[in-house]
Motif scaffolding. Structure first.
Motif, PDB file in Angstrom:
ATOM      1  N   ARG A   1      -2.083   6.571  -2.844  1.00  0.00           N
ATOM      2  CA  ARG A   1      -2.619   7.481  -1.823  1.00  0.00           C
ATOM      3  C   ARG A   1      -1.575   8.502  -1.357  1.00  0.00           C
ATOM      4  O   ARG A   1      -0.369   8.281  -1.504  1.00  0.00           O
TER       5      ARG A   1
ATOM      6  N   THR B   1      -6.731   5.396   2.779  1.00  0.00           N
ATOM      7  CA  THR B   1      -6.767   3.919   2.736  1.00  0.00           C
ATOM      8  C   THR B   1      -6.018   3.379   1.518  1.00  0.00           C
ATOM      9  O   THR B   1      -5.489   2.288   1.536  1.00  0.00           O
TER      10      THR B   1
ATOM     11  N   MET C   1      -8.119  -0.380  -3.897  1.00  0.00           N
ATOM     12  CA  MET C   1      -8.280  -1.846  -3.764  1.00  0.00           C
ATOM     13  C   MET C   1      -7.439  -2.529  -4.835  1.00  0.00           C
ATOM     14  O   MET C   1      -7.424  -2.120  -5.987  1.00  0.00           O
TER      15      MET C   1
ATOM     16  N   ASN D   1       0.853  -1.185   0.000  1.00  0.00           N
ATOM     17  CA  ASN D   1       0.000   0.000   0.000  1.00  0.00           C
ATOM     18  C   ASN D   1       0.890   1.237   0.000  1.00  0.00           C
ATOM     19  O   ASN D   1       1.018   1.933   1.004  1.00  0.00           O
TER      20      ASN D   1
ATOM     21  N   GLU E   1      -6.543  -1.467   1.009  1.00  0.00           N
ATOM     22  CA  GLU E   1      -7.985  -1.457   1.293  1.00  0.00           C
ATOM     23  C   GLU E   1      -8.629  -2.776   0.843  1.00  0.00           C
ATOM     24  O   GLU E   1      -8.419  -3.216  -0.279  1.00  0.00           O
ATOM     25  N   GLY E   2      -9.292  -3.409   1.762  1.00  0.00           N
ATOM     26  CA  GLY E   2     -10.077  -4.587   1.387  1.00  0.00           C
ATOM     27  C   GLY E   2      -9.301  -5.880   1.277  1.00  0.00           C
ATOM     28  O   GLY E   2      -9.888  -6.937   1.005  1.00  0.00           O
TER      29      GLY E   2
END
Ligand code: TA6
Length: 317
Positions: A90, A109, A112, A8, A143-144
């Motif tokens: 992000r 976040t 995905m 991420n 996320e997720g």
């Protein structure tokens, strides 16, 4: 080879404001800058600065990849990310005011990860990682991403026989323990969550660290912020106290610390030498404004000021 995997990725916007951050006031921006966000990418920054070959991988949003790639290039990081079309990496906001109370971090976040992207990363790891490699997973899962999906990616490294370093938290870290990683590095809050109890005294930390070492994990780190870190290895536990520095931005200190540890492992340093290096690098990071910056020269001067105490553990056994 060392691979750092940031599932991420983030671009940090570091904002400095005049005076102390105050509610219901127009807090004026004094300056702002961008840096590589976390977390395993920061490990790559450290290794690259120490001339240790490594590749930063994971997922990036294709729509703003140039911004992250330019930051990585500025820090001489070799990268090989899976780009996901139509997505944006992000931005984390790091707020620094003129109090000496530490930064504020506000993280998004992130996007995905598609099934196709997950498959691509697993294939990349399968095709490249060998038993002689070290692979660092650090930072929040995307996320997720379910725990089992996270573990199915991380497990590729174990199946290849490589050393796995995990800097994660909550159920992701809990599940990762089943893979017997080479090294884990929760902070004090993540560690207490991991062992399922609040810890007040050093003896309790020692007891829980020993239990984890006895499951086959080679190194158990518990970072304690400005107080330093507890480090378990084999039958020894050290309390490592960092030198005093003038703190400018505490963001990224833990990640730079991991970078120093990986450098120590790669260079077959004995524990004291490795801990001095990692702690001094992390202290130098605190003295720098961005999220991943530090000075090798300053770190070399700070090494001798790192205090390492080997804790007595016989009363715990
Ligand atoms: O540890 C510092 C840092 O990596 C920041 O650069 C910021 O990007 C944040 O942490 C990201 O953390 P996360 O756990 O959301 O991946």
């Amino acid at each position: 080879m060392i691979y750092t995997v940031t599932l991420n990725t983030a671009i940090d916007k570091i904002i400095q404001i005049d005076g102390k951050l105050t509610r219901k006031k127009n807090n004026k921006i004094n300056s702002y800058s961008y840096d590589i966000g976390g977390k395993a990418t920061h490990v790559s920054v450290v290794l690259s600065k120490l001339n240790i070959p490594n590749v930063a991988t994971g997922f990036v949003g294709a729509e703003n990849k140039d911004k992250l790639i330019s930051l990585l290039r500025d820090k001489d990081v070799t990268y090989d990310f899976i780009e996901q079309e139509g997505c944006f990496t992000r931005e984390s906001i790091i707020l620094i005011d003129q109090s000496s109370d530490g930064s504020y971090m506000i993280t998004d976040t992130g996007f995905m990860i598609s099934e196709e992207s997950k498959k691509k990363l697993k294939k990349k790891l399968k095709d490249n990682v060998t038993k002689d490699d070290i692979v660092v997973f650090a930072g929040s899962p995307p996320e997720g991403m379910k725990v089992d999906e996270y573990i199915s990616i991380v497990k590729v490294v174990i199946d290849k026989g490589a050393k796995l370093i995990v800097d994660a938290s909550g159920k992701y870290l809990q599940k990762a323990l089943e893979l017997k990683p080479y090294l884990i590095k929760p902070n004090e809050f993540e560690f207490q969550e991991l062992v399922g109890k609040s810890i007040e005294h050093l003896d309790e930390y020692k007891e829980e660290i020993l239990k984890l070492l006895q499951t086959g994990i080679e190194y158990v780190f518990v970072t304690l912020g400005k107080k330093g870190s507890l480090v378990g290895h084999g039958k020894k536990i050290y309390l490592v106290t960092p030198p005093e520095v003038t703190e400018v931005n505490d963001t990224g200190c833990g990640d730079v610390f991991v970078g120093g540890i990986v450098a120590g492992i790669v260079n077959l340093m004995e524990d004291h030498t490795m801990l001095r290096l990692a702690t001094a690098l992390s202290a130098s990071k605190a003295a720098h404004k961005d999220s991943s910056g530090f000075s090798l020269e300053q770190a070399n001067q700070l090494k001798s000021k790192v205090q390492i105490e080997e804790l007595r553990i016989q009363e715990v056994l």
